[in-house]
Design a protein around this motif. Structure first.
Motif, mmCIF file in Angstrom:
data_model
loop_
_atom_site.group_PDB
_atom_site.id
_atom_site.type_symbol
_atom_site.label_atom_id
_atom_site.label_comp_id
_atom_site.label_asym_id
_atom_site.label_seq_id
_atom_site.Cartn_x
_atom_site.Cartn_y
_atom_site.Cartn_z
ATOM 1 N N UNK A 1 -45.099 43.462 107.322
ATOM 2 C CA UNK A 1 -44.364 41.933 107.531
ATOM 3 C C UNK A 1 -43.565 42.142 109.043
ATOM 4 N N UNK A 2 -42.937 41.277 108.901
ATOM 5 C CA UNK A 2 -41.919 41.415 109.918
ATOM 6 C C UNK A 2 -40.187 41.981 108.962
ATOM 7 N N UNK A 3 -39.533 42.019 110.334
ATOM 8 C CA UNK A 3 -38.065 42.482 108.913
ATOM 9 C C UNK A 3 -37.344 41.566 108.829
ATOM 10 N N UNK A 4 -37.942 40.137 108.826
ATOM 11 C CA UNK A 4 -37.229 38.760 108.038
ATOM 12 C C UNK A 4 -37.274 38.485 106.640
ATOM 13 N N UNK A 5 -38.550 39.188 106.772
ATOM 14 C CA UNK A 5 -39.013 39.051 105.326
ATOM 15 C C UNK A 5 -38.944 40.013 104.464
ATOM 16 N N UNK A 6 -38.788 40.701 104.602
ATOM 17 C CA UNK A 6 -37.429 41.834 103.468
ATOM 18 C C UNK A 6 -37.173 40.977 102.762
ATOM 19 N N UNK A 7 -35.905 39.999 103.158
ATOM 20 C CA UNK A 7 -34.983 39.244 103.018
ATOM 21 C C UNK A 7 -35.392 38.428 101.577
ATOM 22 N N UNK A 8 -36.985 37.575 102.030
ATOM 23 C CA UNK A 8 -36.927 36.835 100.405
ATOM 24 C C UNK A 8 -37.851 37.682 99.993
ATOM 25 N N UNK A 9 -38.218 38.621 100.488
ATOM 26 C CA UNK A 9 -38.429 39.697 98.810
ATOM 27 C C UNK A 9 -37.601 40.061 98.135
ATOM 28 N N UNK A 10 -36.171 40.186 99.140
ATOM 29 C CA UNK A 10 -35.093 40.970 98.497
ATOM 30 C C UNK A 10 -34.640 39.880 97.430
ATOM 31 N N UNK A 11 -34.677 38.973 97.841
ATOM 32 C CA UNK A 11 -33.986 37.824 96.805
ATOM 33 C C UNK A 11 -35.022 37.495 95.460
ATOM 34 N N UNK A 12 -36.859 37.742 96.155
ATOM 35 C CA UNK A 12 -37.775 37.624 94.982
ATOM 36 C C UNK A 12 -37.787 38.265 93.765
ATOM 37 N N UNK A 13 -37.298 39.692 94.161
ATOM 38 C CA UNK A 13 -36.734 40.208 92.907
ATOM 39 C C UNK A 13 -35.838 40.964 92.688
ATOM 40 N N UNK A 14 -35.013 39.819 93.298
ATOM 41 C CA UNK A 14 -33.045 39.768 92.808
ATOM 42 C C UNK A 14 -34.030 38.815 91.507
ATOM 43 N N UNK A 15 -34.389 37.316 91.580
ATOM 44 C CA UNK A 15 -33.995 36.636 90.712
ATOM 45 C C UNK A 15 -34.952 36.509 89.755
ATOM 46 N N UNK A 16 -35.628 37.206 90.156
ATOM 47 C CA UNK A 16 -36.832 37.983 88.570
ATOM 48 C C UNK A 16 -35.496 38.895 87.910
ATOM 49 N N UNK A 17 -35.234 39.516 88.534
ATOM 50 C CA UNK A 17 -34.249 40.674 87.627
ATOM 51 C C UNK A 17 -32.787 39.832 86.799
ATOM 52 N N UNK A 18 -32.401 39.123 87.927
ATOM 53 C CA UNK A 18 -31.991 38.098 87.113
ATOM 54 C C UNK A 18 -32.365 37.016 85.516
#
Length: 90
Positions: free
Chosen positions: A56-73
């Motif tokens: 994917x495009x590098x900008x997608x990394x922020x979305x995936x990182x945010x989703x993983x962070x939300x799951x962790x929270x």
């Protein structure tokens, strides 16, 4: 990088203290498992990040990182309100 280091590594000592208070008789095992979980998480995070950047495009990394962070929270919040078979009732 300094902010990431200060914030990221500031959670390790409180987590270790929480584990030590929860099961003092198993503190060595719990701290070893905690350290192993940190390394496994780093490994999976790097692998997922590499896959995202590969497909994917590098900008997608922020979305995936945010989703993983939300799951962790959510996981953290649930661990503080429910009974854990490992750590017992809080």
């Amino acid at each position: 990088m300094a902010v990431w280091g200060a914030i990221g590594f500031s959670f390790n000592a409180p987590q270790q203290a929480r584990l030590a208070r929860a099961r003092p008789e198993q503190v060595t095992t719990l701290l070893a498992l905690n350290a192993s979980a940190i390394y496994v998480g780093t490994t999976f995070g790097s692998a997922i990040g590499g896959l995202v950047l590969g497909f994917f495009e590098p900008a997608t990394l922020a979305v995936v990182g945010g989703a993983v962070g939300l799951i962790a929270l959510v996981t953290y919040c649930r661990s503080n309100t429910e009974q854990s078979p490992l750590l017992g009732t809080r």
